[in-house]
Design a protein around this motif. Structure first.
Motif, mmCIF file in Angstrom:
data_model
loop_
_atom_site.group_PDB
_atom_site.id
_atom_site.type_symbol
_atom_site.label_atom_id
_atom_site.label_comp_id
_atom_site.label_asym_id
_atom_site.label_seq_id
_atom_site.Cartn_x
_atom_site.Cartn_y
_atom_site.Cartn_z
ATOM 1 N N SER A 1 17.723 22.715 26.798
ATOM 2 C CA SER A 1 19.021 22.055 26.921
ATOM 3 C C SER A 1 19.111 21.151 28.132
ATOM 4 O O SER A 1 19.898 20.202 28.157
ATOM 5 N N LEU A 2 18.311 21.393 29.178
ATOM 6 C CA LEU A 2 18.346 20.560 30.382
ATOM 7 C C LEU A 2 16.948 20.252 30.898
ATOM 8 O O LEU A 2 16.514 19.104 30.859
ATOM 9 N N PRO B 1 9.042 19.936 31.206
ATOM 10 C CA PRO B 1 8.724 21.000 32.176
ATOM 11 C C PRO B 1 8.986 22.412 31.653
ATOM 12 O O PRO B 1 8.352 23.365 32.112
ATOM 13 N N THR B 2 9.905 22.555 30.691
ATOM 14 C CA THR B 2 10.177 23.888 30.150
ATOM 15 C C THR B 2 8.930 24.490 29.524
ATOM 16 O O THR B 2 8.586 25.656 29.774
ATOM 17 N N ILE C 1 21.178 22.935 23.264
ATOM 18 C CA ILE C 1 22.521 22.393 23.060
ATOM 19 C C ILE C 1 22.467 20.954 22.569
ATOM 20 O O ILE C 1 23.378 20.489 21.874
ATOM 21 N N THR C 2 21.406 20.242 22.906
ATOM 22 C CA THR C 2 21.316 18.824 22.528
ATOM 23 C C THR C 2 21.253 18.633 21.013
ATOM 24 O O THR C 2 21.510 17.537 20.516
ATOM 25 N N GLY D 1 19.913 30.254 32.766
ATOM 26 C CA GLY D 1 19.006 30.377 31.629
ATOM 27 C C GLY D 1 19.019 29.152 30.748
ATOM 28 O O GLY D 1 17.967 28.660 30.313
ATOM 29 N N LEU D 2 20.215 28.596 30.492
ATOM 30 C CA LEU D 2 20.318 27.381 29.670
ATOM 31 C C LEU D 2 19.682 26.190 30.375
ATOM 32 O O LEU D 2 19.033 25.354 29.748
#
Length: 423
Positions: free
Chosen positions: A47-48, A56-57, A310-311, A41-42
């Motif tokens: 976050s990635l 792309p998210t 997270i970034t 999920g993360l």
């Protein structure tokens, strides 16, 4: 642009596939599947995946699709909470009440006090959520309760798969977690009533409606369920599952209409479920519900991951995260270790008990999402608490006995299996 309904199908396929691919990889690190699903999920969120060119998210998960996925995830969460409530069997408490209560209360009180103190330090920087001011008392109590949680379903499966179910430390951890989580859920309901009320008059109204809801479940729904679920030739009636699912969703809707989170309605519906149906009929009812939740819960993890970045945890937020992790781990582990030693556990078993009771897992994520829904947590606080849940759940895998060939998971354990707290 793709039809949002078609894009939902592609997103569901992506979520299920990624989670399935990560599970065997993380199993080599002795991590339960819930860790793989959280990481998946993360990874699909900002976050990635969101760091790549073109974001792309946002392409894969536009807002319209996120709304549909959230609705699907809500069904999975309500069924999961129903199973949690049904699993709350405190028979172990009657066998060794002193030991169980000692471990349970210590691992609730110390993290709660630490969480309240931590929240007092954090409040000034997280006093607004969703454009409104968060009530100070609600924030303090919510963080305290969130720190007090032990993920009973994940813990139960970890204990079983690591061969600890018939050992004193495993049985004690399981019983203490069951009692502790019931206390923590009751505290969270109180906090939610206060948060939903927004004033003395509304507080009385929410509390009164909640009491009416509970009375209906206990006085009307429970006897009806007992009659409805009565086994016939050793099997429950064939129409039970759709009616149970309807009851769970209706109870969740009632809780939401009162002003609480829908999870409390589903949890309460599970609490009033009969527990004397026998092993086979209970399994015939629970097994398909577990299978449904196994398919739907990855959707919950990706909707959670889409809200976590997270970034953005940098600078002063890193210090806050360190404080959250320190309070979360020390509160649970110190309390569990000391209480274990006081009741006669060896140092290695007390250390093992400390890591087991520090497992928070999926239950913590459910509570954190409720905090967002109730307007208690802002996105930064939510992100740091999700990281805490991930870290505290993953820690146990490095100190536990080697797991068996079965994967660690979030399955609900057998409600009828006898346990011996004196083992």
């Amino acid at each position: 642009m793709l039809n949002p309904a078609i894009l939902v199908l592609a997103d569901l396929a992506l979520v299920l596939a990624l989670g399935s691919l990560l599970k065997p990889l993380l199993r080599r690190l002795r991590q339960p599947p819930v860790i793989a699903e959280i990481v998946a999920g993360l990874a699909l969120g900002p976050s990635l995946l969101g760091l790549f060119p073109g974001n792309p998210t946002d392409v894969l998960f536009p807002q319209t699709v996120r709304t549909d996925l959230a609705a699907i995830a809500q069904v999975g969460i309500l069924l999961f909470m129903f199973l949690i409530g049904w699993e709350m069997n405190l028979d172990q408490l009657r066998r060794q009440p002193g030991e169980v209560l000692g471990v349970s209360l210590s691992t609730i009180v110390l993290p709660f006090v630490g969480g309240v103190a931590l929240a007092g330090w954090l409040y000034a920087r997280h006093a607004e959520a969703g454009g409104h001011k968060v009530d100070t008392l609600v924030f303090l109590l919510f963080v305290g309760v969130a720190m007090s949680i032990t993920a009973f379903p994940v813990l139960a499966r970890i204990i079983t798969d690591c061969g600890l179910r018939d050992q004193r430390v495993g049985v004690l951890a399981l019983a203490a977690a069951a009692v502790g989580d019931l206390i923590a859920w009751c505290l969270l309901i109180v906090v939610s009533v206060i948060a939903a009320a927004g004033g003395p008059g509304r507080l009385v109204q929410v509390a009164a409606l909640s009491a009416v809801h509970a009375a209906v479940l206990i006085l009307l729904v429970r006897p009806l369920l007992r009659r409805l679920l009565q086994p016939r030739d050793g099997r429950p009636p064939g129409h039970v599952l759709p009616l149970l699912a309807a009851g769970v969703l209706a109870s969740g809707y009632a809780a939401a209409a009162i002003g609480l989170d829908a999870i409390f309605g589903a949890f309460a519906f599970g609490l009033v479920m009969p527990r004397d149906l026998g092993h086979e009929p209970s399994e015939q009812i629970a097994a398909p519900i577990r299978q449904i939740t196994a398919l739907l819960m990855p959707v919950f993890f990706v909707t959670t991951g889409l809200s976590v970045d997270i970034t953005r945890i940098a600078g002063g937020a890193l210090l806050e995260l360190a404080g959250i992790l320190a309070v979360a781990c020390l509160g649970k582990m110190v309390a569990a270790y000391v209480s274990g030693r006081l009741i006669g556990l060896s140092r290695p078993d007390s250390r093992l008990l400390a890591f087991l009771m520090n497992t928070r897992g999926l239950t913590e994520l459910v509570i954190l999402n409720a905090g967002v829904t109730l307007g208690v947590l802002d996105q930064s606080m939510f992100t740091m608490m999700v990281i805490m849940a991930l870290v505290t759940t993953g820690m146990a895998g490095f100190v536990l006995p080697a797991a068996g060939p079965e994967q660690l998971g979030t399955s609900v354990p057998d409600r009828t299996r006898p346990v011996n707290l004196g083992a």
